[in-house]
Design an enzyme around this catalytic site. Structure first.
Site, PDB file in Angstrom:
ATOM      1  N   ASP A 109       0.842  -1.206   0.000  1.00 38.93           N
ATOM      2  CA  ASP A 109       0.000   0.000   0.000  1.00 38.93           C
ATOM      3  C   ASP A 109       0.875   1.252   0.000  1.00 38.93           C
ATOM      4  O   ASP A 109       0.551   2.230  -0.677  1.00 38.93           O
ATOM      5  CB  ASP A 109      -0.951   0.020   1.206  1.00 38.93           C
ATOM      6  N   SER A 146      -6.940  -0.466  -0.313  1.00 34.98           N
ATOM      7  CA  SER A 146      -5.950   0.335   0.406  1.00 34.98           C
ATOM      8  C   SER A 146      -6.352   0.509   1.880  1.00 34.98           C
ATOM      9  O   SER A 146      -5.548   0.291   2.788  1.00 34.98           O
ATOM     10  CB  SER A 146      -5.836   1.702  -0.298  1.00 34.98           C
ATOM     11  N   LYS A 188      -4.794  -1.831   5.251  1.00 28.23           N
ATOM     12  CA  LYS A 188      -4.106  -1.128   6.359  1.00 28.23           C
ATOM     13  C   LYS A 188      -4.758  -1.484   7.698  1.00 28.23           C
ATOM     14  O   LYS A 188      -4.080  -1.702   8.687  1.00 28.23           O
ATOM     15  CB  LYS A 188      -4.207   0.396   6.162  1.00 28.23           C
TER      16      LYS A 188
HETATM   17  N1  URA Z   1      -7.457   6.422   2.309  1.00 25.36           N
HETATM   18  C1  URA Z   1      -6.612   5.394   2.067  1.00 25.36           C
HETATM   19  O1  URA Z   1      -5.912   4.931   2.955  1.00 25.36           O
HETATM   20  N2  URA Z   1      -6.579   4.892   0.829  1.00 25.36           N
HETATM   21  C2  URA Z   1      -7.323   5.365  -0.175  1.00 25.36           C
HETATM   22  O2  URA Z   1      -7.236   4.844  -1.262  1.00 25.36           O
HETATM   23  C3  URA Z   1      -8.196   6.436   0.095  1.00 25.36           C
HETATM   24  C4  URA Z   1      -8.247   6.961   1.342  1.00 25.36           C
END
Ligand code: URA
Length: 413
Positions: free
Chosen positions: A161, A183, A187
């Site tokens: 990411d 994404s 996370k």
């Molecule tokens: N926040 C993120 O972490 N990723 C994205 O793609 C959009 C907002």
């Protein structure tokens, strides 16, 4: 396998298999696939989207590109929130200290700016000395001592990411429901979150443009959550005006501190709403109880003290936070009620001032930005200041179109 065939397949709207996605994305992470081929693949994904199967596969690949944190050993309840991104969104900097004051733990992983939306990590780095990467020991100590830590993706945690995000930022490939879901959820899951609140923003100041897209996105992240047995709640909010008065990295940190010190307004209400949801989710109590706890955290001054402790723990020196000393005032040549502040135009203006990156190597200017001086619904007289621009150089030429972001109607002249 061949990267050209993979790009072409997606260009022709065909489904990519787990193995093909892994080959392309892990190859990019290991520098076997160059930026220009990954940019082409990301663009075909933006144009043709990923289907659900591809999104689940890619989330898994992102998570497995690094380690997965185990938060079960944390003494206390962990909660996490993430926003899909919008102009002036500094909610994390307010909510983290509030929920930590209420006794919850928030180990948060954020990103930098993405397209025309600023990122929490850039905002935090505007504080001189602030460390967005912590050692394992520091991370656990921060969670124990402060209750709120905010780090970036790293070589260890969702490195994929980190790399793809940086490329999306500067290749016009931010606006894909699938890529945003991958994404964010990778996370959250790699960070060990079990109780996640996603603030889904849609409108001209957000990455998602329509309510339909926001609904589809909310359903998608809940499905990903189910796959990994994590609780995902969503709040869907429109965003056509900037979130708060300050846009720009250091300026947004200042506004977050103002809110923690009692500033009122729409952004404060939104932060309390998000914090109340997290507290209610974390403690399994009613929203109203959670709201009262969040409000008390601010009025007692404890959440502000928590923010200061958090900054100090991550080695930031808040006394050295600086905005540009050069300012320009934008005055109204109309009279009437302020009916609209176009978030997209404001973001383009912020970009011209240097708030965001245009390429991966570019350094952003933390001290520049915009402070809106009038709120929606306020009466504006001719000559009133609509906003102050914090600029690097007072001779800057900004696109006049962007200054047309204020819609004023119904005046006497
Ligand atoms: N926040 C993120 O972490 N990723 C994205 O793609 C959009 C907002």
């Amino acid at each position: 396998m061949n990267i050209l065939e993979i790009i072409t397949k997606k260009k022709n709207k065909q489904e990519l298999s787990y193995a093909e996605l892994e080959y392309a994305f892990m190859g990019f992470l290991h520098k076997q696939i160059p930026d220009y081929q990954m940019s082409a693949l990301l663009m075909t994904i933006c144009l043709n989207e990923l289907n659900e199967k591809e999104i689940f596969a890619l989330t898994d690949i992102f998570i497995k590109s690094g380690e997965v944190r185990d938060l079960t050993k944390v003494d206390g309840v962990c909660v996490d929130k993430h926003s899909t991104g919008g102009v002036g969104d500094k909610t994390t900097l307010v909510i983290g200290p509030i929920v930590a004051t209420c006794g919850l733990k928030m180990p948060k992983m954020s990103g930098r700016g993405l397209g025309l939306t600023g990122g929490t990590i850039d905002k935090l780095e505007s504080i001189p000395g602030f460390q967005v990467e912590l050692t394992e020991e520091e991370f656990w100590a921060g969670l124990k001592e402060v209750g709120f830590v905010n780090v970036s993706q790293s070589a260890k945690l969702v490195p994929l990411d980190k790399e793809v995000y940086a490329l999306r930022d500067v290749s016009g490939t931010t606006e894909s429901i699938g890529l945003i879901a991958v994404s964010i959820m990778s996370k959250k899951i790699a960070g060990g979150a079990r109780n996640i609140l996603i603030d889904v923003k849609y409108g001209n100041g957000a990455l998602l443009k329509t309510k339909e897209e926001a609904n589809a996105f909310a359903n998608l992240v809940k499905k990903i959550g189910e796959k990994y047995q994590v609780k995902v709640q969503t709040i869907i909010d429109s965003m056509n005006i900037p979130l708060g008065n300050n846009i720009g990295n250091a300026l947004e940190v200042i506004e977050a501190m103002d809110i923690l010190q009692g500033k009122q307004g729409y952004l404060t209400d939104l932060c309390l709403k998000l914090a109340a949801n997290l507290i209610s989710m974390g403690y399994n109590i009613s929203y109203e109880k959670g709201y009262n706890m969040a409000q008390e955290a601010i009025t007692s001054g404890k959440a502000y003290q928590k923010f200061l402790k958090f900054v100090k723990f991550q080695k930031g020196d808040i006394t050295k936070l600086k905005v540009s000393p050069n300012t320009l005032e934008v005055k109204s040549n109309e009279e009437g009620i302020l009916k609209d502040i176009d978030a997209h135009k404001i973001a383009k203006l912020a970009s011209q001032l240097g708030c965001f990156r245009n390429n991966k190597e570019e350094k952003i200017d933390y001290g520049v930005g915009i402070v809106l001086k009038k709120n929606l619904g306020e009466y504006v007289n001719q000559g009133d200041i609509l906003c102050t621009l914090y600029v690097k150089d007072v001779n800057i030429k900004v696109d006049k179109e962007c200054l047309k972001c204020f819609k004023i109607e119904g005046g006497n002249i």
